[in-house]
Design an enzyme around this catalytic site. Structure first.
Site, PDB file in Angstrom:
ATOM      1  N   TYR A  99       8.020  -5.440  -8.398  1.00 56.59           N
ATOM      2  CA  TYR A  99       6.988  -6.090  -7.594  1.00 56.59           C
ATOM      3  C   TYR A  99       5.872  -6.669  -8.455  1.00 56.59           C
ATOM      4  O   TYR A  99       5.579  -6.162  -9.537  1.00 56.59           O
ATOM      5  CB  TYR A  99       6.344  -5.084  -6.633  1.00 56.59           C
ATOM      6  N   TYR A 119       6.531   3.456  -2.434  1.00 57.21           N
ATOM      7  CA  TYR A 119       5.576   2.712  -1.606  1.00 57.21           C
ATOM      8  C   TYR A 119       4.466   2.171  -2.503  1.00 57.21           C
ATOM      9  O   TYR A 119       3.707   2.948  -3.081  1.00 57.21           O
ATOM     10  CB  TYR A 119       5.009   3.598  -0.493  1.00 57.21           C
ATOM     11  N   ASP A 149       6.370  -5.145   4.081  1.00 55.10           N
ATOM     12  CA  ASP A 149       5.264  -5.211   5.044  1.00 55.10           C
ATOM     13  C   ASP A 149       4.959  -6.662   5.404  1.00 55.10           C
ATOM     14  O   ASP A 149       5.264  -7.576   4.630  1.00 55.10           O
ATOM     15  CB  ASP A 149       4.000  -4.598   4.424  1.00 55.10           C
ATOM     16  N   LEU A 185       1.204  -8.783  -2.493  1.00 54.59           N
ATOM     17  CA  LEU A 185       2.406  -8.058  -2.899  1.00 54.59           C
ATOM     18  C   LEU A 185       3.613  -8.980  -2.756  1.00 54.59           C
ATOM     19  O   LEU A 185       3.842  -9.557  -1.694  1.00 54.59           O
ATOM     20  CB  LEU A 185       2.600  -6.815  -2.018  1.00 54.59           C
TER      21      LEU A 185
END
Length: 311
Positions: free
Chosen positions: A74, A177, A46, A198
């Site tokens: 992540y 996600y 994103d 993130l």
């Protein structure tokens, strides 16, 4: 940029995607700097997200799906008490609730979100419905019914909560996600949550320790003399080999005659202790010429060949 003829370049770049731009925007910038004919990225990040965005050039794109299907890691920071329209800080706050959960509730919620779980992808995702990305429908105020998907959350660790922020690292399967994971966590805790930070740390066997920034490429562009190709030599040195996405496969070497036949798509005889496996095939000069499969009859069958390299 001021180049005319696009270059046939082949290899893998581990890009550190900056915050605030789409993955495709990052790809187009890099493709322009490299003056590359063909390039694609692996695993959409994103605009809010930063970190490891593998970019495949040329023949490397033939093997990109091996990285697409790999696990990811992540670093996440989420804000508690607020649910947003996009599940991250780029959206508008649509619900506020007090933060009243206990440590026990947090631990139980993390446990419930670990392992094989169901996830309903966000409307603000790149998943396509009738050939159009969901986020394009979302921007028009439309809500498309999405089916739950099975994803694996291998672990959520390094958890640290202070006031209305919670920080953790997550190791997960393809298709996960993180915004949805954070939103689901917020709902389990009864207060709501959204992503404020993130960063992707790992894709498959690649870690974020040696990433290349777009700003690094621009700096080289300023310093080097493009007319004598020193700039392209410098940036091409940043690329990993074409077979990097399949580096986990064993290697085999062929004689000149067998290499020639293999490159023509012909099956060749090959004695090996490797059986019924894909292998990376190299010629006597250690040049990667494609993937092959060795079967039980000691035959090497072409599986995915690379075109002859060259500009």
């Amino acid at each position: 940029m001021f180049f005319h003829k696009k270059r046939n370049i082949n290899g893998l770049l581990l890009l550190d995607k900056p915050k605030g731009i789409s993955s495709n925007n990052a790809l187009q910038q890099v493709k322009l700097i490299f003056n590359a004919k063909k390039a694609g990225y692996i695993g959409t990040l994103d605009p809010l997200a930063t970190g490891l965005l593998p970019i495949c050039f040329g023949e490397c794109t033939k093997f990109s799906h091996y990285l697409t299907d790999s696990n990811k890691r992540y670093h996440v920071i989420a804000k508690l008490g607020e649910k947003t329209s996009t599940s991250d800080s780029d959206g508008v706050i649509i619900k506020k609730r007090p933060i009243t959960f206990t440590d026990l509730q947090l631990n139980l919620s993390i446990k419930e979100l670990t392992g094989l779980i169901d996830q309903v992808p966000s409307m603000y995702s790149a998943i396509k419905y009738n050939g159009i990305s969901l986020y394009k429908y979302a921007r028009q105020g439309l809500n498309i019914k999405r089916s739950a998907r099975k994803v694996s959350i291998y672990n959520i660790d390094a958890i640290h909560q202070k006031n209305d922020l919670i920080e953790f690292k997550v190791f997960c399967s393809k298709g996960t996600y993180i915004r949805t994971l954070v939103e689901d966590l917020g709902e389990k805790l009864g207060c709501g949550a959204h992503v404020v930070f993130l960063r992707r740390l790992q894709v498959g066997s690649y870690f974020s320790k040696k990433l290349v920034k777009i700003s690094d490429l621009h700096e080289l562009l300023k310093k080097e003399n493009i007319k004598n190709n020193s700039f392209f030599n410098k940036i091409d040195d940043l690329l990993m080999p074409v077979d990097s996405p399949v580096s986990f496969l064993p290697e085999v070497y062929l004689s000149p005659k067998k290499s020639y036949n293999f490159k023509l798509g012909q099956t060749v005889n090959f004695n090996s202790n490797i059986k019924n496996s894909l292998v990376r095939v190299r010629d006597k000069d250690n040049k990667f010429i494609g993937l092959g499969k060795i079967n039980m009859e000691e035959l090497l069958i072409p599986y995915r060949l690379v075109s002859t390299f060259g500009n």
